[in-house]
Scaffold this active site. Sequence first.
Site, PDB file in Angstrom:
ATOM      1  N   THR B 158       0.883  -1.180   0.000  1.00  0.00           N
ATOM      2  CA  THR B 158       0.000   0.000   0.000  1.00  0.00           C
ATOM      3  C   THR B 158       0.915   1.224   0.000  1.00  0.00           C
ATOM      4  O   THR B 158       1.381   1.623  -1.052  1.00  0.00           O
ATOM      5  CB  THR B 158      -0.977   0.010   1.208  1.00  0.00           C
ATOM      6  OG1 THR B 158      -0.244  -0.170   2.409  1.00  0.00           O
ATOM      7  CG2 THR B 158      -2.035  -1.067   1.055  1.00  0.00           C
ATOM      8  N   LYS B 184       4.305  -6.792   3.863  1.00  0.00           N
ATOM      9  CA  LYS B 184       4.039  -5.382   3.590  1.00  0.00           C
ATOM     10  C   LYS B 184       3.976  -4.683   4.945  1.00  0.00           C
ATOM     11  O   LYS B 184       3.654  -5.292   5.958  1.00  0.00           O
ATOM     12  CB  LYS B 184       2.771  -5.161   2.789  1.00  0.00           C
ATOM     13  CG  LYS B 184       1.511  -5.356   3.587  1.00  0.00           C
ATOM     14  CD  LYS B 184       0.310  -4.720   2.940  1.00  0.00           C
ATOM     15  CE  LYS B 184       0.376  -3.212   3.001  1.00  0.00           C
ATOM     16  NZ  LYS B 184      -0.031  -2.671   4.321  1.00  0.00           N
ATOM     17  N   THR B 195      -1.479  -1.666   8.359  1.00  0.00           N
ATOM     18  CA  THR B 195      -1.675  -3.092   8.256  1.00  0.00           C
ATOM     19  C   THR B 195      -0.349  -3.744   7.992  1.00  0.00           C
ATOM     20  O   THR B 195       0.360  -3.366   7.067  1.00  0.00           O
ATOM     21  CB  THR B 195      -2.591  -3.476   7.084  1.00  0.00           C
ATOM     22  OG1 THR B 195      -3.778  -2.732   7.185  1.00  0.00           O
ATOM     23  CG2 THR B 195      -2.909  -4.944   7.107  1.00  0.00           C
ATOM     24  N   GLU B 285       6.666   5.030   8.232  1.00  0.00           N
ATOM     25  CA  GLU B 285       6.266   6.259   7.531  1.00  0.00           C
ATOM     26  C   GLU B 285       7.139   7.436   7.918  1.00  0.00           C
ATOM     27  O   GLU B 285       7.209   7.814   9.081  1.00  0.00           O
ATOM     28  CB  GLU B 285       4.816   6.569   7.831  1.00  0.00           C
ATOM     29  CG  GLU B 285       3.906   5.534   7.207  1.00  0.00           C
ATOM     30  CD  GLU B 285       2.527   5.642   7.761  1.00  0.00           C
ATOM     31  OE1 GLU B 285       2.403   5.657   8.991  1.00  0.00           O
ATOM     32  OE2 GLU B 285       1.586   5.717   6.957  1.00  0.00           O
ATOM     33  N   ASN B 408       0.398  11.216   7.537  1.00  0.00           N
ATOM     34  CA  ASN B 408      -0.813  10.816   8.238  1.00  0.00           C
ATOM     35  C   ASN B 408      -1.797  11.937   8.521  1.00  0.00           C
ATOM     36  O   ASN B 408      -2.901  11.681   8.991  1.00  0.00           O
ATOM     37  CB  ASN B 408      -0.434  10.128   9.555  1.00  0.00           C
ATOM     38  CG  ASN B 408       0.171   8.774   9.288  1.00  0.00           C
ATOM     39  OD1 ASN B 408      -0.465   7.930   8.674  1.00  0.00           O
ATOM     40  ND2 ASN B 408       1.406   8.580   9.722  1.00  0.00           N
ATOM     41  N   SER B 413      -4.819  18.036   2.275  1.00  0.00           N
ATOM     42  CA  SER B 413      -4.506  19.340   1.679  1.00  0.00           C
ATOM     43  C   SER B 413      -3.755  19.166   0.374  1.00  0.00           C
ATOM     44  O   SER B 413      -3.438  18.077  -0.045  1.00  0.00           O
ATOM     45  CB  SER B 413      -3.698  20.171   2.663  1.00  0.00           C
ATOM     46  OG  SER B 413      -2.574  19.445   3.112  1.00  0.00           O
TER      47      SER B 413
END
EC number: 2.3.1.35
Lengths: 413, 413
Positions: B158, B184, B195, B285, B408, B413
Amino acid sequence: MSSSVSPLAPKTVPDMPVIAGVRLATAEAGIRYKNRTDVLLAVMDKGTAVAGVFTKSKCPSAPVEWCRAKLKGGKARALVVNSGNANAFTGKTGRASTALTAKIAAKAVGCSESEIFLASTGVIGEPLDATKFDGVLGRLAETAEPGDYLAAARAIMTTDTFPKVATATVKLGKAKVTINGMAKGAGMIAPDMATMLSFIFTDAPIAPAALQALLKAGVEDTFNAVTIDGDTSTSDTLLAFATGAAAAHGAPKISRASDPRLKTFVKAFNQVLANLAEQVARDGEGARKLVRITVEGAKTKVSARKIAMSIANSPLVKTAIAGEDANWGRVVMAVGKAGEPADRDKLSISFNGIRVAKSGARDPSYDEAQVSEAMKAPEIAILVSLGLGKGRDRVMTCDLTKEYVAINGDYRS
Amino acid sequence: MSSSVSPLAPKTVPDMPVIAGVRLATAEAGIRYKNRTDVLLAVMDKGTAVAGVFTKSKCPSAPVEWCRAKLKGGKARALVVNSGNANAFTGKTGRASTALTAKIAAKAVGCSESEIFLASTGVIGEPLDATKFDGVLGRLAETAEPGDYLAAARAIMTTDTFPKVATATVKLGKAKVTINGMAKGAGMIAPDMATMLSFIFTDAPIAPAALQALLKAGVEDTFNAVTIDGDTSTSDTLLAFATGAAAAHGAPKISRASDPRLKTFVKAFNQVLANLAEQVARDGEGARKLVRITVEGAKTKVSARKIAMSIANSPLVKTAIAGEDANWGRVVMAVGKAGEPADRDKLSISFNGIRVAKSGARDPSYDEAQVSEAMKAPEIAILVSLGLGKGRDRVMTCDLTKEYVAINGDYRS
């Protein structure tokens, strides 16, 4: 330290009345900051009762250990607070430093060292040079006056963007009594550390054990229901002082927290705590939104609190709110990870009164545009209904913004 | 979804051998993404054993509930994974969707629905239209080949910035057996949800109960020792499939996890899990630094794990590392808040081998310039010595950067 005031700061500051039996003074001791006050001395009349609650950290600061030990006496004559250095993780030097500060303060005020209470906030791991208090505390004791609580609240600030005070005046028996409070928030900057300090003063005549019981009960739904980032300081300190001066104009002496005459007082006392706790959340680092989270329909209140805290501390929920996204999926995630009883298929979630999820799926009736508009508000209320029981609780937090990361990570550059 | 590959991505990708008894195929089913594969079908030969561990969330996704129920049979013929839609918090529709997917897959492969395993990752709260699999799975079953594991790993991504695969070949008895894995990571994007999916394939002949025991033990110090933000997905799924094909060239059939002949296999199996778990952390992330946290001298290993996780999940520690600051004060704070036995005055802390704190205070011998230089490295090792006992454990995480908040929170925006 911060240059701009939080957009969530209260619009008005209350007029703070004096509390009979309490005198305040502040000074620039140059512990770390320049051109600002960094020491507060509060001198209390003889017979003042004291109560306290502290961080649950297993590695508390030296002043926290000092206060815990002295609390057993139940009596206080002075409170010394310094900002700029937390005297935390300073080993034996730290203990020696608290002892020396107390000695200087006791001499200045003319009381026993066991009646001195201490709190420090600021950089950690740096030895606190207590000799800097020598002279300063003597001068402060001489010049202390009934008071400027706002100036006192300013002297204890670190990265706070505004001073935090609250007040209430109520009847105890037929006498008027006053409760004043001040707090500093969860701000920190390199290598400073999160510290919440709060001090409550009242002229009500309440015995130490009763005051302790009030404070312990009051903190549960106020300071303990606020979280900025889930981190816990080594120095969190909340002290309450009751001078008893109101007895002179007829306030009854209270020895038990369960005394029915205390009812109105307890309500006001808790409101002062709640008001200060909310101001701490409103000054969360980088905060742009105040978030109130209510969990209802849990098995118990304790279960509701755990779920609410799981939501409040979830970086994914907090970043979504910063992004003005009613991301109920992340709320479900946070409910699920709390480990408390929850049934996905009974879950409903609302943001600012708009139900976005019900019965384990997206609420088909909600209007995305309406929710997007609602998420622009500076205050966001999240309501989670579990549909399992009658347990209900509320906690408060703020959003997680890039400014939070900047404040806590970028200070070196 | 992400445009640039994580700076922490492994420099090389292993050649993935085939596993006898496993065939793979991927397709573009158009579930959410365009111009990329989003469905993986793995077809296993008859007699394949299956084991699984799943999210501890109390609100798991429909596919997690499906797999948990089917695991009881211990046999698998096919795995269907889709990216783009997690089929989580989709209520009754979600359950119907998993049942329909399994029906389509069972028909395509020619097996019982109870031998079909499912995993979904991507947006949550959106109904997954399982009719999109109709036709697709039939074609995939026809074209499935022994395989391209890298292509399979790509189809399940993803917000991952690179596909994650690992492999090991070892002796089981006198026969060569192979273990392949893919994963993943914890990526998510609006309103997607974290996930972690991982799938392990081997030709070793291991009975379901033994495979389950291996997996449960192996996950503890690998996937369960990795955290990105402390949040827990509704969908985390780790499945292991053992085709048993190696029995044909002499591998002994294993029925108990404690079988001494498994020793080398277990080591390799755990290495594959550890390798994949590390790749997940490397693709956190916004991550710029991989952080390995070791806690030693705790009362027990469980206690060491709790303290290590408290450090790994602390936003203050993670932002300090993003800021390249060896902020041991925040590490003390995180040790203190873990609630586990710790004595401030016995605590030592090192960053990348440089001791910065010892015996409850700053280590007087450390050189600030040397530490600052060390903190620029892409991998940071934090060692905390508690000095209380022999409990030791390690966990892995990444730093907390403004990019994390942007990924996140800013997607609107």
